[in-house]
Design a protein around this motif. Structure first.
Motif, short mmCIF file in Angstrom:
data_model
loop_
_atom_site.label_atom_id
_atom_site.label_comp_id
_atom_site.label_asym_id
_atom_site.label_seq_id
_atom_site.Cartn_x
_atom_site.Cartn_y
_atom_site.Cartn_z
N GLU A 87 2.81 -4.93 4.13
CA GLU A 87 1.50 -4.76 4.77
C GLU A 87 0.52 -5.84 4.36
O GLU A 87 -0.36 -6.22 5.14
CB GLU A 87 0.92 -3.38 4.41
CG GLU A 87 1.73 -2.23 5.01
CD GLU A 87 1.07 -0.88 4.80
OE1 GLU A 87 0.25 -0.76 3.86
OE2 GLU A 87 1.38 0.04 5.57
N SER A 88 0.67 -6.37 3.13
CA SER A 88 -0.25 -7.40 2.66
C SER A 88 0.36 -8.08 1.44
O SER A 88 1.13 -7.46 0.70
CB SER A 88 -1.60 -6.78 2.29
OG SER A 88 -2.43 -7.72 1.64
N CYS A 89 0.01 -9.36 1.26
CA CYS A 89 0.44 -10.05 0.03
C CYS A 89 -0.61 -11.09 -0.37
O CYS A 89 -0.27 -12.19 -0.81
CB CYS A 89 1.81 -10.69 0.21
SG CYS A 89 1.94 -11.86 1.58
N HIS A 141 -0.50 -10.28 -4.37
CA HIS A 141 -0.57 -8.83 -4.59
C HIS A 141 0.12 -8.15 -3.42
O HIS A 141 -0.42 -8.07 -2.32
CB HIS A 141 -2.02 -8.35 -4.72
CG HIS A 141 -2.14 -6.89 -5.02
ND1 HIS A 141 -1.94 -6.38 -6.29
CD2 HIS A 141 -2.39 -5.81 -4.23
CE1 HIS A 141 -2.09 -5.07 -6.28
NE2 HIS A 141 -2.36 -4.70 -5.03
N LYS A 152 1.59 -5.30 -1.07
CA LYS A 152 1.39 -3.91 -0.67
C LYS A 152 2.45 -3.57 0.37
O LYS A 152 2.55 -4.25 1.40
CB LYS A 152 0.00 -3.69 -0.08
CG LYS A 152 -1.14 -3.83 -1.08
CD LYS A 152 -2.48 -3.51 -0.42
CE LYS A 152 -3.64 -3.63 -1.40
NZ LYS A 152 -4.94 -3.33 -0.76
N SER A 191 4.53 -0.55 2.86
CA SER A 191 4.19 0.65 3.63
C SER A 191 4.63 1.94 2.95
O SER A 191 4.17 3.03 3.32
CB SER A 191 4.82 0.57 5.02
OG SER A 191 6.24 0.51 4.93
N ASP A 233 4.08 1.39 -2.43
CA ASP A 233 4.30 0.59 -3.64
C ASP A 233 3.39 -0.63 -3.63
O ASP A 233 3.23 -1.29 -2.60
CB ASP A 233 5.77 0.16 -3.70
CG ASP A 233 6.20 -0.24 -5.11
OD1 ASP A 233 5.37 -0.16 -6.03
OD2 ASP A 233 7.38 -0.65 -5.27
N GLU A 234 2.79 -0.93 -4.78
CA GLU A 234 1.95 -2.12 -4.94
C GLU A 234 2.31 -2.80 -6.25
O GLU A 234 2.50 -2.13 -7.27
CB GLU A 234 0.46 -1.75 -4.97
CG GLU A 234 -0.11 -1.33 -3.65
CD GLU A 234 -1.64 -1.20 -3.72
OE1 GLU A 234 -2.28 -2.04 -4.39
OE2 GLU A 234 -2.17 -0.25 -3.11
#
Length: 439
Positions: A246-248, A252, A254, A256, A259-260
């Motif tokens: 979903e994001s990096c 960092h 993230k 779906s 988990d982060e």
């Protein structure tokens, strides 16, 4: 054949471009010698990359020089133009060519071959463009190798747990051939390398495979795909199915599934798309944005235009309603038929239909480990790894490269692989700039 010189322009020097030109050199030897035909290839690079060997090059099992084939050496009768085609004007049989340096120019042709291949297909994920690296070129493979080994150096030099955790977490997005083979080979290499670090151990390394669908390596079938998941998990690799990145931003990550975590190495292998050159011309495209191609490898409705490989939507006549998969197995065979059809086109003879029933696939999962499903025969472990190497050795162009690959493999039987990061080769002037700045 017409005695006026015919110009065959090949856009792309990958599998299709190289193998088409090689066959045309043989088939049109007399015409090339007498000036009746001339052949040109346009490509930014002066070499063809054998992509199935990129994971082994990244892991240090093969020299990077031995997974590329120099086009000028193997195609002495072909003119290589380093640069890009930015527009195709098939209506007047010309392209706009942008050389690496200097102004653009128009190139005229009689026959065009669209063989520009594919590029990574990315998604609008926050941070992806800045934090991730692809895995389609030899440059990316070597940069990734240096990155992984460099992260071990970074972690070993600090007691900061956050820095260590970020450095030793490696994420691969995409469970196809490129992603699984890259992850498996690099994890295998890192496990070898970590033995030389007094403060690190295998349990400090975290490898994460992120796949959006419910299966990996679909080409080897569900059974072998499940075996591969179990094999990777047995090695301590986290395989996250039905999961999206979903994001990096800034490393960092993230996912779906909630988990982060922090990671300094994110590899994106989640699909490819046709080279953008197909969008800048008057050749017809199919619903997936590829050049619309017939089973004879001609471009639909465009006389004198041919296409094959990743850039082309080639109907699979052995599986009606489907297209040929974008892989080396089809590309090499398509190039043979394509070259023969160009010769037939120039002579005014009927064209051949491309027909090849998919034989199956093989994948390497690190040293002495692999998975295969060929003509229904399913193998894993050492036999599959041996089949993987044997098959791809047979497909590497030129005897020169075959011998060098075998030499690399033979040396690896007797000596440990090199596990040294040479990341400074990616920015060789930094030290000189620093010296110059201090006067």
């Amino acid at each position: 054949m017409n005695h006026k010189a015919k110009h065959i322009l090949i856009v792309g020097g990958g599998y299709v471009g190289l193998y088409t030109a090689l066959r045309l050199q043989r088939k049109l030897r007399r015409e090339l010698r007498t000036g009746q035909v001339r052949i040109s290839i346009v490509d930014p690079q002066s070499y063809m990359t054998y992509q199935p060997f990129l994971p082994e090059a990244a892991a240090g099992n093969l020299s990077p020089r031995h997974v590329v084939t120099p086009l000028r050496r193997v195609l002495p009768g072909v003119r290589l133009l380093n640069g890009k085609v930015t527009k195709v004007h098939h209506g007047n049989r010309s392209v706009t060519f942008q050389p690496l340096v200097g102004p653009a120019m128009d190139l005229e042709y009689d026959v065009i071959v669209m063989a520009a291949g594919s590029i990574s297909r990315t998604l609008p994920i926050p941070g992806l463009a800045d934090a991730a690296i692809g895995f389609k070129s030899v440059g990316e493979a070597i940069a990734l190798r240096n990155r992984v080994l460099g992260m071990l150096d970074r972690a070993d030099a600090t007691d900061d747990e956050r820095v260590r955790g970020r450095a030793l977490t490696f994420v691969v997005v995409g469970g196809g051939f490129a992603g699984v083979e890259a992850l498996a080979e690099l994890e295998d290499m890192a496990r070898d390398a970590v033995k030389y670090y007094g403060t690190l151990s295998e349990k400090d390394l975290r490898w994460v495979l992120v796949e959006a669908s419910d299966r990996i390596l679909p080409e080897v079938g569900p059974e072998m795909g499940l075996w591969t998941i179990e094999e990777l998990r047995a090695r301590g690799i986290e395989v996250k199915m039905r999961t999206l990145l979903e994001s990096c931003v800034g490393g960092h990550v993230k996912l779906s599934d909630g988990d982060e975590f922090e990671s300094a190495t994110i590899v994106w292998t989640a699909g490819v798309k046709a080279n953008p050159v197909v969008n800048s011309g008057d050749l017809p495209l199919d619903e997936r944005g590829r050049v619309k191609t017939t089973p004879q490898l001609t471009v639909v409705g465009a006389d004198g235009a041919f296409a094959a490989g990743d850039v082309a939507g080639v109907p699979d006549v052995t599986n009606p309603g489907k297209y040929c998969a974008p892989n080396a197995q089809h590309a090499v065979r398509q190039a043979k038929v394509l070259a023969d059809n160009i010769v037939r086109h120039l002579a005014g003879r009927p064209l051949l239909t491309y027909r090849h029933k998919y034989a199956g696939s093989v994948a390497g999962l690190g040293l002495h480990k692999g998975v295969a499903n060929v003509y229904g025969v399913k193998l894993h472990g050492l036999p599959a790894w041996f089949m993987h190497r044997t098959y791809h050795l047979s497909r590497v162009p030129t005897l020169n490269r075959k011998v060098r690959v075998v030499a690399d493999w033979t040396l690896a039987l007797f000596f440990k692989r090199e596990t040294v990061s040479m990341g400074e080769i990616e920015s060789p002037r930094e030290e000189f700039r620093a010296a110059a700045a201090t006067g």
